[in-house]
Design a protein around this motif. Structure first.
Motif, short mmCIF file in Angstrom:
data_model
loop_
_atom_site.label_atom_id
_atom_site.label_comp_id
_atom_site.label_asym_id
_atom_site.label_seq_id
_atom_site.Cartn_x
_atom_site.Cartn_y
_atom_site.Cartn_z
N TYR A 6 68.69 49.19 38.09
CA TYR A 6 67.34 48.88 38.82
C TYR A 6 66.53 50.08 38.75
O TYR A 6 65.26 49.97 38.49
CB TYR A 6 67.44 48.45 40.23
N ASN A 7 66.94 51.12 39.19
CA ASN A 7 66.29 52.53 39.13
C ASN A 7 65.50 52.64 37.69
O ASN A 7 64.39 53.17 37.56
CB ASN A 7 67.06 53.65 39.56
N THR A 8 66.60 52.47 36.63
CA THR A 8 66.25 52.77 35.31
C THR A 8 64.92 51.67 34.80
O THR A 8 64.00 52.29 34.41
CB THR A 8 67.18 52.68 34.24
N MET A 9 65.26 50.50 35.23
CA MET A 9 64.32 49.68 34.70
C MET A 9 62.82 49.58 35.20
O MET A 9 61.83 49.28 35.00
CB MET A 9 64.76 48.15 34.71
N ASN B 79 62.09 42.66 41.07
CA ASN B 79 62.10 42.50 42.37
C ASN B 79 62.56 40.99 42.95
O ASN B 79 63.13 40.98 43.86
CB ASN B 79 60.46 42.44 43.11
N ASP B 80 62.17 40.00 42.09
CA ASP B 80 63.06 38.83 42.34
C ASP B 80 64.29 38.64 42.35
O ASP B 80 64.97 38.06 43.19
CB ASP B 80 62.32 37.60 41.14
N LYS B 81 64.96 39.43 41.34
CA LYS B 81 66.32 39.39 41.15
C LYS B 81 67.01 40.29 42.25
O LYS B 81 67.89 40.07 42.77
CB LYS B 81 66.69 40.17 39.87
N ARG B 82 66.24 41.19 42.96
CA ARG B 82 66.75 42.20 43.99
C ARG B 82 66.68 41.21 45.08
O ARG B 82 67.84 41.22 45.95
CB ARG B 82 65.97 43.16 44.25
N GLN B 83 65.53 40.33 45.23
CA GLN B 83 65.72 39.46 46.46
C GLN B 83 66.58 38.32 46.45
O GLN B 83 67.23 37.93 47.35
CB GLN B 83 64.23 38.90 46.53
N ASP B 84 67.05 38.04 45.08
CA ASP B 84 67.97 37.20 44.90
C ASP B 84 69.45 37.30 45.33
O ASP B 84 70.27 36.99 46.20
CB ASP B 84 68.24 36.64 43.51
#
Length: 446
Positions: A270-273, A286-291
């Motif tokens: 996440y930090n890299t992308m 953000n969507d995938k983190r919320q998921d």
């Protein structure tokens, strides 16, 4: 009446479910197998999710080479069990084709044989007619019948029968010890015999009821499903969701989580992308983190709900776990829902397909829910469950005199003497659910 279009403002109150709530409800009703499959699918869809299997461990090859361990009996049994899983098993078709290799068949006969063998159900019964097989291979009915007789001569006895009657008769022809009365009953009076109209048969055949009973005992030695021994369906293993242990009379409940994979958050990815300036990439992350957060939260809610439901069942059914199945009390989903302050539908989803491992064995959670039955006691606290009633009925029938089996009405009368009021129809319904035949079909003539 004149109708004209008009703009109206109306205020309504609707209940809508958010995506997070829908997912939490879905995860709650998943079994352990289904939840694992769901998480594996999410891992493929979401790059921020990484699963770690609880049964996979890293091994240091240097340490493993020099370390000599004593193989325990448990490890030996596990190795043997794993080896057995890989053992090849012969199915019914292969078993029959291997026997046909010893037969001198023409090309047309071989194709007819394939038609019959490939159209056997798991029990070994033929699912196509002679006409259908003959039409498929452009053969005559006589040619098809000749090949069918060859297949019916193979092992196991009774294979490729077109009915239960034919299956049993095929087996009796192989046994030299078959009484003549058995063949007469199966060939000429099969329906009357199955319906246990034995007094009528006794008069028509001029034999005693005792002789018919002996014939019936012989018929029970025959196999009504000769092909089932080759139906190697893979065993479905049940994984418990709750574990109950009894220590010094104290009931201890815990979740069984060892089979579920651990969910890890890929923070480095996440930090890299997220350093990429592309807004679409950031929105995707953000969507995938919320998921990920929703999944973790839903699984945690699932654990809490399962523990609440399990504890409620434990408190209500203490006697079942400490004394035995006959002490199962009446309990409804509504009772548990009120006890843990949840909706009844939530409790229903929580117990769906879930199991608890106890010292007395594995039990499905829904087993502990049973409607209360009317008893003769005046106290509201003294109630009986349907499970208790079935247990009493089963015990009565097991101890009955088989020459004079108990009727449903007599069972109802004896239950009433024990303080349990059931109608004859209810007794019959419970008996049928236990797969126990009626008194007329249980009667034996010695």
């Amino acid at each position: 009446m004149k109708m004209e279009p008009a703009l109206l403002q109306k205020q309504t109150l609707n209940l809508t479910m958010t995506q997070e709530l829908q997912q939490a409800i879905t995860i709650l009703q998943y079994t352990a197998h289904e939840l694992t499959a769901f998480l594996e699918m999410k891992e493929m869809e979401n790059p921020l999710i990484q699963l770690e299997s609880p049964i996979v461990q890293s091994v240091d090859p240097r340490y493993d080479m020099v370390k000599k361990r004593k193989i325990t009996n448990q490890e030996h049994d596990q190795k043997k069990w794993l080896e057995q899983m890989a053992e090849p098993t012969e199915n019914l078709a292969d078993h029959l084709f291997s026997q046909l290799l010893m037969k001198a068949l023409s090309e047309k006969q071989r194709k007819l044989a394939e038609q019959f063998i490939y159209n056997l159900d798991p029990n070994g019964y033929l699912t196509i007619t002679l006409e259908e097989a003959a039409a498929a291979e452009q053969a005559t009915i006589n040619e098809a019948e000749e090949v069918l007789e060859i297949i019916q001569s193979l092992e196991p006895a009774g294979i490729a029968a077109r009915s239960l009657q034919e299956c049993l008769l095929l087996q009796t022809k192989r046994k030299q010890s078959t009484p003549a009365l058995v063949i007469d009953l199966l060939s000429g009076f099969f329906t009357e015999f199955a319906e246990k109209k034995w007094k009528l048969l006794s008069e028509q055949l001029s034999v005693s009821l005792q002789e018919i009973q002996k014939a019936a005992d012989f018929i029970t030695t025959l196999d009504p499903r000769p092909g089932i021994q080759f139906d190697h369906e893979r065993t479905q293993y049940v994984i418990p969701d709750l574990i109950l242990e009894i220590n010094d009379g104290t009931l201890e409940l815990r979740l069984f989580e060892r089979n579920l994979p651990d969910i890890r958050y890929q923070s480095d990815y996440y930090n890299t992308m997220s350093q990429i300036a592309d807004e679409k990439v950031k929105q995707f992350l953000n969507d995938k983190r919320q998921d990920y957060r929703w999944i973790v939260r839903s699984i945690e809610q699932r654990k809490q709900t399962l523990m609440k439901v399990g504890m409620a069942i434990l408190e209500e059914q203490q006697d079942f776990f400490l004394k035995g199945p006959s002490y199962l009390k009446p309990l409804t989903l509504k009772d548990v829902a009120e006890k843990i302050d949840m909706h009844e539908s939530t409790v229903s989803r929580a117990v769906r397909g879930k199991y608890i491992q106890t010292p007395s064995g594995m039990h499905e959670l829904k087993r502990f829910f049973s409607q209360a039955l009317q008893t003769g006691a005046n106290s509201d606290t003294e109630q009986a469950s349907a499970a208790q009633a079935k247990a009493l009925i089963e015990a009565m029938i097991a101890k009955e005199d088989k020459k004079k089996p108990l009727s449903d009405q007599l069972i109802a009368d004896r239950l009433k003497e024990k303080g349990l009021k059931l109608s004859r129809r209810t007794v019959a319904k419970y008996r049928e659910q236990l797969r126990i035949p009626s008194s007329t079909k249980r009667k034996r003539y010695e």
